[in-house]
Design a protein around this motif. Structure first.
Motif, short mmCIF file in Angstrom:
data_model
loop_
_atom_site.label_atom_id
_atom_site.label_comp_id
_atom_site.label_asym_id
_atom_site.label_seq_id
_atom_site.Cartn_x
_atom_site.Cartn_y
_atom_site.Cartn_z
N ASP A 166 0.67 -1.31 -0.04
CA ASP A 166 0.04 0.04 -0.02
C ASP A 166 0.73 1.27 -0.01
O ASP A 166 0.37 2.13 -0.73
CB ASP A 166 -0.99 0.06 1.07
CG ASP A 166 -2.10 -1.09 1.02
OD1 ASP A 166 -2.41 -1.49 -0.19
OD2 ASP A 166 -2.69 -1.54 1.91
N GLN A 167 1.86 1.32 0.55
CA GLN A 167 2.76 2.56 0.80
C GLN A 167 3.40 2.75 -0.71
O GLN A 167 3.56 3.84 -0.97
CB GLN A 167 4.07 2.23 1.81
CG GLN A 167 3.57 2.33 3.15
CD GLN A 167 4.49 2.04 4.40
OE1 GLN A 167 5.06 0.91 4.22
NE2 GLN A 167 4.72 3.00 5.19
N GLY A 168 3.99 1.72 -1.30
CA GLY A 168 4.38 1.83 -2.57
C GLY A 168 3.48 2.29 -3.46
O GLY A 168 3.81 3.25 -4.51
N ILE B 143 0.91 6.51 -7.05
CA ILE B 143 -0.37 7.20 -7.39
C ILE B 143 -0.02 8.93 -7.08
O ILE B 143 -0.03 9.68 -7.77
CB ILE B 143 -1.34 6.93 -6.52
CG1 ILE B 143 -1.99 5.56 -6.81
CG2 ILE B 143 -2.58 7.97 -6.55
CD1 ILE B 143 -3.04 5.06 -6.02
N LYS B 144 0.63 9.26 -5.94
CA LYS B 144 0.90 10.64 -5.48
C LYS B 144 1.90 11.12 -6.61
O LYS B 144 1.78 12.36 -7.17
CB LYS B 144 1.45 10.71 -4.17
CG LYS B 144 1.80 11.93 -3.75
CD LYS B 144 2.48 11.96 -2.21
CE LYS B 144 2.93 13.44 -1.90
NZ LYS B 144 3.67 13.40 -0.57
N LYS C 220 0.00 6.55 -11.39
CA LYS C 220 0.04 5.46 -11.62
C LYS C 220 -0.33 4.37 -10.51
O LYS C 220 0.34 4.58 -9.51
CB LYS C 220 1.04 4.97 -12.69
CG LYS C 220 0.66 5.94 -13.99
CD LYS C 220 1.58 5.60 -14.85
CE LYS C 220 1.55 6.64 -16.15
NZ LYS C 220 2.75 6.32 -17.26
N ARG C 221 -0.84 3.27 -10.66
CA ARG C 221 -1.12 2.36 -9.47
C ARG C 221 -0.10 1.17 -9.37
O ARG C 221 -0.01 0.37 -8.48
CB ARG C 221 -2.56 1.69 -9.20
CG ARG C 221 -3.66 2.78 -9.14
CD ARG C 221 -5.05 2.02 -9.16
NE ARG C 221 -5.36 0.85 -8.19
CZ ARG C 221 -5.45 1.07 -6.88
NH1 ARG C 221 -5.51 2.49 -6.45
NH2 ARG C 221 -5.69 0.12 -6.27
N SER C 222 0.71 1.21 -10.52
CA SER C 222 1.59 0.08 -10.19
C SER C 222 2.62 0.26 -11.31
O SER C 222 2.76 1.08 -12.05
CB SER C 222 0.83 -0.94 -11.33
OG SER C 222 1.89 -2.19 -11.59
#
Length: 65
Positions: free
Chosen positions: A25-27, A32-33, A37-39
């Motif tokens: 989740d931290q990664g 995202i920030k 992008k989520r991955s």
């Protein structure tokens, strides 16, 4: 310039994330920030290298112990 092996870069980011003690989740939150992008798989080559450089620049959280 030498070609970049992106599977190696991903592996290096895995090592750095583990060194920092980040959760999945931290990664994801960082991606995202900073990249929206989520991955890591969705990052461009430049973004992936930037992410690795960022991780490598972070101090070892256990260095003070």
């Amino acid at each position: 310039m030498e070609p970049v092996n992106f599977s190696e870069v991903i592996a290096q980011t895995d090592i750095e994330i583990q060194r920092l003690g980040w959760t999945i989740d931290q990664g994801r939150e960082h991606l995202i920030k900073n990249y929206r992008k989520r991955s890591r798989a969705l990052l461009t080559k430049v973004q992936l290298l930037d992410f690795l450089q960022y991780l490598q620049s972070q101090p070892d959280p256990l260095a003070g112990f």
